[in-house]
Design an enzyme around this catalytic site. Sequence first.
Site, short mmCIF file in Angstrom:
data_model
loop_
_atom_site.label_atom_id
_atom_site.label_comp_id
_atom_site.label_asym_id
_atom_site.label_seq_id
_atom_site.Cartn_x
_atom_site.Cartn_y
_atom_site.Cartn_z
N GLY A 12 22.02 6.31 65.81
CA GLY A 12 22.76 4.86 65.07
C GLY A 12 21.56 5.45 63.58
O GLY A 12 21.10 3.49 63.21
N SER A 13 21.21 5.13 63.03
CA SER A 13 20.40 5.49 61.94
C SER A 13 20.98 4.67 60.79
O SER A 13 21.07 3.71 59.97
CB SER A 13 18.88 5.91 61.64
OG SER A 13 20.06 7.01 61.38
N ASN A 14 21.66 5.72 60.82
CA ASN A 14 23.47 5.08 59.34
C ASN A 14 24.27 3.80 60.12
O ASN A 14 24.25 3.08 58.79
CB ASN A 14 24.08 6.43 59.65
CG ASN A 14 24.05 6.56 59.06
OD1 ASN A 14 24.23 7.09 57.58
ND2 ASN A 14 23.86 8.33 59.17
N LEU A 85 31.06 11.33 68.29
CA LEU A 85 30.71 12.18 68.37
C LEU A 85 32.49 12.86 69.17
O LEU A 85 32.92 14.02 69.31
CB LEU A 85 30.31 13.08 69.04
CG LEU A 85 28.70 13.02 68.44
CD1 LEU A 85 27.70 13.84 69.42
CD2 LEU A 85 29.15 13.54 67.33
N HIS A 104 30.71 13.34 57.65
CA HIS A 104 29.97 14.05 57.92
C HIS A 104 28.59 15.24 57.49
O HIS A 104 28.85 14.71 56.16
CB HIS A 104 31.09 15.21 57.72
CG HIS A 104 31.25 16.99 59.06
ND1 HIS A 104 31.21 16.78 59.66
CD2 HIS A 104 30.47 17.70 58.01
CE1 HIS A 104 30.95 17.91 60.59
NE2 HIS A 104 30.50 19.14 59.62
C1 GAR Z 1 23.97 11.67 60.21
O1 GAR Z 1 23.72 12.86 60.22
C2 GAR Z 1 26.29 12.13 60.45
O2 GAR Z 1 26.57 12.70 59.17
C3 GAR Z 1 26.01 13.38 61.86
O3 GAR Z 1 25.59 12.68 62.65
C4 GAR Z 1 24.64 12.29 62.24
C5 GAR Z 1 23.89 10.55 63.30
O4 GAR Z 1 22.77 10.45 62.86
N1 GAR Z 1 27.64 12.80 62.25
C6 GAR Z 1 27.96 14.04 62.75
O5 GAR Z 1 27.65 14.79 62.44
C7 GAR Z 1 29.39 14.21 63.55
N2 GAR Z 1 30.26 15.47 63.09
P1 GAR Z 1 22.26 9.09 62.74
O6 GAR Z 1 22.94 8.31 64.44
O7 GAR Z 1 20.83 8.63 62.77
O8 GAR Z 1 22.99 7.84 62.01
#
Ligand code: GAR
Length: 186
Positions: A12-14, A85, A104
């Site tokens: 969940g950093s985004n 996901l 993505h």
């Molecule tokens: C992110 O890099 C996002 O682009 C990717 O998962 C990561 C989540 O990081 N998403 C996918 O691969 C979707 N197909 P986060 O939990 O630290 O935000």
Amino acid sequence: MKRVAVFASGSGSNAENIVRYFMDKPNIEVSIILTNNPNAFVLDRAKSLNIPSLVFNRADFSKTDKIVDVLIEKKIDLIVLAGFLLLLPPRLIDAFPNKIVNIHPALLPKFGGKGMYGMNVHNAVVENKEKESGITIHMVNEKFDDGKIVFQAKCVVEESDTAEDVAEKIHKLEYEHFPKIVEQLL
Ligand code: GAR
């Protein structure tokens, strides 16, 4: 006030970056963070950021209106998938037409589709000896990584880069661009 719901399945950093970006903007807020994963670190983040969170199971998500009802009740204007996901059920897509956006971690249509998430993507990019990778922000439909692309940004992949190096470059691009694109879509 415009209201955003963020879905995330893992770290969940985004999600946190988006919450922080809108914290000092009076007219936009992240109203809720939702996850299918009761152990996701995004729940800890939501707690420390003081954002309401909701954990749901797969059956409730795809076979009932529970989640759609929560989002309607909270008057959500835009749904943001940030490392989420699961495929979205038609009932959710139909309830929020053109109001669901995903990020993505590659340059779609390359390295997309089922199973292509997180480190799987960066491992494939390195194994394929790609010279560049990047991020794709796109609207969401009923297929994986398939909706209309709204934004892409690239980074160089050096021959010496590991998948972890690529992941770091991609995260930087995500943190820089994703909140701004969300803001534009609102
Ligand atoms: C992110 O890099 C996002 O682009 C990717 O998962 C990561 C989540 O990081 N998403 C996918 O691969 C979707 N197909 P986060 O939990 O630290 O935000």
